[in-house]
Design an enzyme around this catalytic site. Structure first.
Site, short mmCIF file in Angstrom:
data_model
loop_
_atom_site.label_atom_id
_atom_site.label_comp_id
_atom_site.label_asym_id
_atom_site.label_seq_id
_atom_site.Cartn_x
_atom_site.Cartn_y
_atom_site.Cartn_z
CD GLN A 32 40.61 68.27 42.19
OE1 GLN A 32 39.38 69.46 41.95
NE2 GLN A 32 41.48 68.86 41.58
CB SER B 198 45.08 72.07 48.62
OG SER B 198 45.12 72.77 47.16
CD GLU C 243 40.81 72.76 36.94
OE1 GLU C 243 41.12 71.36 37.66
OE2 GLU C 243 41.80 73.24 36.51
CD GLU D 182 50.90 85.51 40.96
OE1 GLU D 182 50.28 84.57 41.03
OE2 GLU D 182 50.91 86.42 40.75
C1 LIG Z 1 37.44 79.11 45.77
C2 LIG Z 1 39.01 77.99 45.84
C3 LIG Z 1 38.56 76.76 46.12
C4 LIG Z 1 39.60 75.77 46.03
N1 LIG Z 1 39.07 74.58 45.96
C5 LIG Z 1 39.62 73.27 45.88
C6 LIG Z 1 39.31 71.48 45.86
O1 LIG Z 1 38.06 71.70 46.20
N2 LIG Z 1 40.48 70.70 46.24
C7 LIG Z 1 41.81 71.36 46.62
O2 LIG Z 1 42.54 70.39 46.32
N3 LIG Z 1 42.26 72.73 46.63
C8 LIG Z 1 41.59 74.00 46.33
N4 LIG Z 1 41.99 74.82 46.54
C9 LIG Z 1 43.45 75.16 46.54
C10 LIG Z 1 44.16 75.75 45.55
O3 LIG Z 1 44.06 75.05 44.98
C11 LIG Z 1 44.73 76.48 46.03
O4 LIG Z 1 44.93 77.84 46.90
C12 LIG Z 1 45.52 76.83 45.35
O5 LIG Z 1 47.13 75.63 44.24
C13 LIG Z 1 46.99 78.38 45.68
O6 LIG Z 1 48.25 77.09 47.12
P1 LIG Z 1 48.04 78.21 47.96
O7 LIG Z 1 46.95 78.70 48.57
O8 LIG Z 1 48.88 77.30 48.77
O9 LIG Z 1 48.72 79.18 47.38
P2 LIG Z 1 50.24 79.38 47.82
O10 LIG Z 1 51.20 78.36 46.96
O11 LIG Z 1 51.33 78.87 48.74
O12 LIG Z 1 50.86 80.48 46.97
C14 LIG Z 1 50.78 82.09 47.65
C15 LIG Z 1 51.74 83.27 45.97
O13 LIG Z 1 52.63 82.90 45.61
C16 LIG Z 1 52.29 82.54 44.21
N5 LIG Z 1 53.88 82.04 44.48
C17 LIG Z 1 54.31 80.49 44.52
N6 LIG Z 1 55.24 79.41 43.69
C18 LIG Z 1 55.48 80.53 42.97
C19 LIG Z 1 55.85 80.56 41.96
N7 LIG Z 1 56.70 79.24 42.05
N8 LIG Z 1 56.19 81.95 41.13
C20 LIG Z 1 55.49 82.96 41.07
N9 LIG Z 1 54.71 82.94 42.01
C21 LIG Z 1 54.23 81.82 43.12
C22 LIG Z 1 50.98 82.55 44.29
O14 LIG Z 1 50.96 82.72 42.89
C23 LIG Z 1 50.00 82.73 45.01
O15 LIG Z 1 50.61 84.25 44.60
C24 LIG Z 1 40.79 75.46 46.50
C25 LIG Z 1 41.45 77.59 46.55
C26 LIG Z 1 39.89 77.89 46.55
C27 LIG Z 1 40.34 79.69 46.52
#
Ligand SMILES: Cc1cc2nc3c(=O)[nH]c(=O)nc-3n(C[C@H](O)[C@H](O)[C@H](O)COP(=O)(O)OP(=O)(O)OC[C@H]3O[C@@H](n4cnc5c(N)ncnc54)[C@H](O)[C@@H]3O)c2cc1C
Lengths: 317, 383
Positions: B122, B125, B246, B366
């Site tokens: 998938q 991100s 999911e 969040e």
């Molecule tokens: C083990 C693992 C597997 C994954 N597998 C996949 C995959 O197969 N395919 C894929 O596409 N992605 C995958 N991901 C990515 C995952 O979907 C993202 O990490 C997730 O969507 C969060 O995005 P970010 O890490 O960029 O955090 P950010 O969006 O940058 O957020 C950082 C922090 O800010 C907070 N924050 C952000 N926006 C807000 C808001 N509006 N209000 C309050 N707080 C906020 C968040 O809650 C978080 O604490 C995976 C991640 C992990 C850890």
């Protein structure tokens, strides 16, 4: 019961209970007129879910918990029969049978003020004794309008009907489910108060509901309440004591979550006795401890799992 | 077939075929071993029919309630036959293909996923796009310039944290096809073959030492137009359609995976240690609560309800139950995950560290609370 039929009953019971509370009338009497005991007999799950949720929502004072407990003990419920509740925080029977005497020291609901008889469960079985044989005193505590009583005394000559330990266990489970629904109703009412306040109250030029810190507190509260409601559903479907114990533990935790977050959102206005919040908080503080608070139940369940070296899934799809 | 009947027959069958399906390595094993194990077991279970229940007949399934799939996934997790983290991609991606791909292509592809012949991933991100998925910028343009007549689309950009891309043959990829400002209205989903020229997959080491997720670089990657899922600019609804599965069967599997961890804990602790009893009780309560919730959710889905924002509650409960459990394990077996160099310590570390992601993937804790506030509590817009 069909969904439509149930929804209608829910509305009828809620309206009637709310009206009784507003008018200062007897909630037990109103529920009696609505056929509470017949409902409890015919559809126990719907009856308890609907009535205790309504009690929680309206913060009503009633003695219908006694009917639920009597039925679980195998005794015909009636409006003039109170049931001896365990001591606060505990779930063992509040009476000891020693040399043909029953030594009683426990609690009673609002029915302690009106009943003529008391159902007492002790290790030698259950007995119905005249309430007048005990010293019954009203307890105000934190919740003076809760109708709580303390019941003490030594009763002789009451012939116990043998009831097995499993009966008391069933009564504890039934009491826990009923109280769980009352706490869920209480929590929903408080969440509604906090939500309305958040939308109405303006600070820094906007409703406080627009602040994420406030939103997350209310979201957390809803998660707790819906989690509690799920455990109650599981307890009814499953029917073994442990799922009812877990539901009561979830209820106790939920009561704390509701209080922490909603009180913070209500802030100054919620700190006054002009606002209804305090009544809900104080009722929940008592409901939380009846038949065991969350910490005590969690510890008990943990000990049981470790003792049996087993962590079963309990419920299936 | 009824769920209870399915469960009973499945357990009997697995008992009888234990030696065929059990892993041939001791836990934790390497990721390669775990993936090979999962694909092998999927193959065996597909042959025997189990993997086909709960899926529509038009994609090679045997029909029946989706709860049969939940039950199978949960059983595999509970018996340690497949890791739910990697197995869950079946539940996440097959329904998307069934709902959005050309029916003939879906009938061809889905059985390959179910039978363990293939794995899919998938790609949502990106380095600049996490929680706010509508900002994604990986670009797809129609070859020749006309989206209505193009046979081929050209994709350029980068994905990140793409789980298991290095093992996968195909990827459900979200791309930007509208203007950068078009947000969710200008996104298109593709079903991409990962052996297409121009694709580079680089595994990334995760916090627990595993290389489960990857970076995917796309450099002039040409994809046939019939690989568009849900139409041009229709990618947002494809992405959102993943949610109900999911949030139902995947959660049920994850919960089933966690119960044996509580079992391991109750086997390990001292009977007279009340601190441990309290920790075990707390983990068990959290897990039971989400199991009760998830069960109710699946019955609603089976009864015809459409799942939506309400599943954010399930998500919050499952994430906090998982973390509560691993916090309890850490508290009761102190020193094992920190300093034990035996496989016991390895398993404890890998799992504990992985559990920290429960509040990150699939929408952060969040973001779930934002959804609950906005959609369930109707608190209006955030300030
Ligand atoms: C083990 C693992 C597997 C994954 N597998 C996949 C995959 O197969 N395919 C894929 O596409 N992605 C995958 N991901 C990515 C995952 O979907 C993202 O990490 C997730 O969507 C969060 O995005 P970010 O890490 O960029 O955090 P950010 O969006 O940058 O957020 C950082 C922090 O800010 C907070 N924050 C952000 N926006 C807000 C808001 N509006 N209000 C309050 N707080 C906020 C968040 O809650 C978080 O604490 C995976 C991640 C992990 C850890």
């Amino acid at each position: 019961m069909h969904a439509a039929e149930r929804a209608l009953l829910e509305e009828t019971v809620r309206d009637a209970v709310t009206r009784a509370v507003d008018a200062g009338a007897s909630v037990d009497a109103v529920l009696g007129e609505l056929g509470w005991l017949e409902m409890l007999d015919a559809e126990p799950r719907d009856a308890v879910e609907i009535v205790f949720t309504a009690l929680g929502l309206a913060n009503a004072t009633a003695g219908v918990l006694d009917d639920v407990l009597a039925v679980a003990c195998g005794v015909e419920p009636r409006p003039d029969l109170a049931v001896l509740l365990p001591r606060f925080g505990a779930w063992a029977p509040a009476a000891e049978a020693i040399d043909g005497e029953k030594r009683i020291d426990g609690l009673a609901t609002a029915r302690g003020a009106t009943a003529t008889d008391l159902l007492v469960v002790a290790d030698d079985g259950a007995a119905v004794v005249p309430l007048a044989a005990c010293a019954v005193s009203a307890v105000e505590g934190v919740d003076p309008i809760g109708g709580w009583h303390r019941v003490r005394g030594v009763v002789t000559g009451a012939a116990p009907v043998p009831v097995g330990a499993d009966r008391w266990e069933a009564a504890v489970a039934a009491g826990r489910r009923a109280l769980g629904h009352q706490i869920a109703g209480n929590g929903r009412a408080v969440l509604d108060l906090a939500r309305t306040h958040a939308l109405d109250r303006v600070q820094f030029g906007r409703p406080i509901a627009s602040f994420q810190a406030v939103r997350h507190r209310l979201a957390e509260t809803l998660v707790a309440i819906e989690g509690l409601e799920a455990t109650l559903g599981a307890a009814w479907d499953d029917g073994t004591p442990i799922t009812s114990a877990l539901a009561k533990a979830a209820a106790g935790r939920t009561a704390r979550t509701v209080a922490t977050h909603c009180q913070q959102v209500l802030a100054g206005i919620g700190f006054t006795t002009d606002h209804p919040y305090h009544l809900y908080l104080k009722r929940a503080m008592v409901l939380e401890g009846l038949f065991g608070n969350a910490d005590a139940i969690v510890l008990d369940v943990g000990r049981h799992l470790i003792h049996t070296r087993s962590a079963p899934t309990l419920i299936e799809l | 077939m009824e769920v209870a009947e399915f469960r009973a027959e499945l357990h009997a069958w697995l008992d009888a075929h234990h030696h065929e399906v059990a892993p041939d390595f001791d836990p934790p094993g390497t990721l390669d071993q775990r993936i090979a194990q999962m694909q092998r077991v999927k193959g065996i279970l597909y042959e025997a029919g189990w993997m086909r229940w709960g899926w529509p007949e038009r994609v090679g399934g045997l029909g029946g309630s989706p709860m049969l799939r939940s039950e199978l996934g949960a059983t595999m997790a509970a018996r340690n036959l497949a890791d739910p983290g990697v197995y869950s991609l079946v539940e996440v991606l097959a329904p998307t293909l069934i709902d959005y791909a050309d029916p003939d292509l879906a009938a061809d592809w889905v059985p390959r996923l179910l039978s363990g012949e293939e794995m899919w991933c998938q790609g949502f991100s990106e380095p600049g796009t996490g929680s706010d998925l509508a900002t994604l910028s990986c670009r797809a343009v129609p070859d020749g310039g006309d989206p209505d007549t193009a046979d081929t689309w050209i994709i350029n950009g980068q994905k990140v944290w793409t789980s298991l891309a290095q093992y996968s043959q195909r990827c459900v990829l979200l791309t930007r096809t509208g203007t950068p400002e078009s947000r969710h209205r200008g996104i298109t989903a593709f079903f991409l073959d990962l052996d297409t020229p121009g694709i580079t997959v680089r595994p990334i080491e995760m916090i627990n030492g595993e290389r489960e997720f990857t970076e995917v670089f796309l450099d002039d990657v040409a994809v046939p137009a019939d690989r568009i899922l849900g139409g041009v600019h229709g990618g947002w609804s494809v992405a959102m359609s993943i949610l109900p599965y999911e949030r139902s069967s995947c959660f049920w599997q994850r919960i089933a995976y966690l119960y044996p961890r509580v079992q391991r804990l109750v086997d390990a602790v001292d009977e007279h240690d009340d601190r441990a009893a309290e920790a075990v009780g707390n983990a068990f309560l959290a897990l039971h609560t989400v199991r009760a919730r998830s069960r109710a959710t699946q019955h609603r889905l089976a009864g015809g309800a459409t799942l939506g924002a309400d599943t954010s509650i399930d998500k919050v409960l499952v994430a906090s139950a998982e973390q509560t459990l691993y916090d309890s394990i850490r508290k009761c077996t102190t020193g094992v995950m920190e300093l034990d160099d035996t496989p016991l310590g390895d398993v404890a570390r890998i799992e504990y560290l992985y559990s920290r992601a429960a509040t990150i993937y699939g929408g952060t804790a969040e973001v779930q609370r934002n959804i609950i506030a906005r959609r369930l509590l109707e608190l209006g817009e955030e300030g």
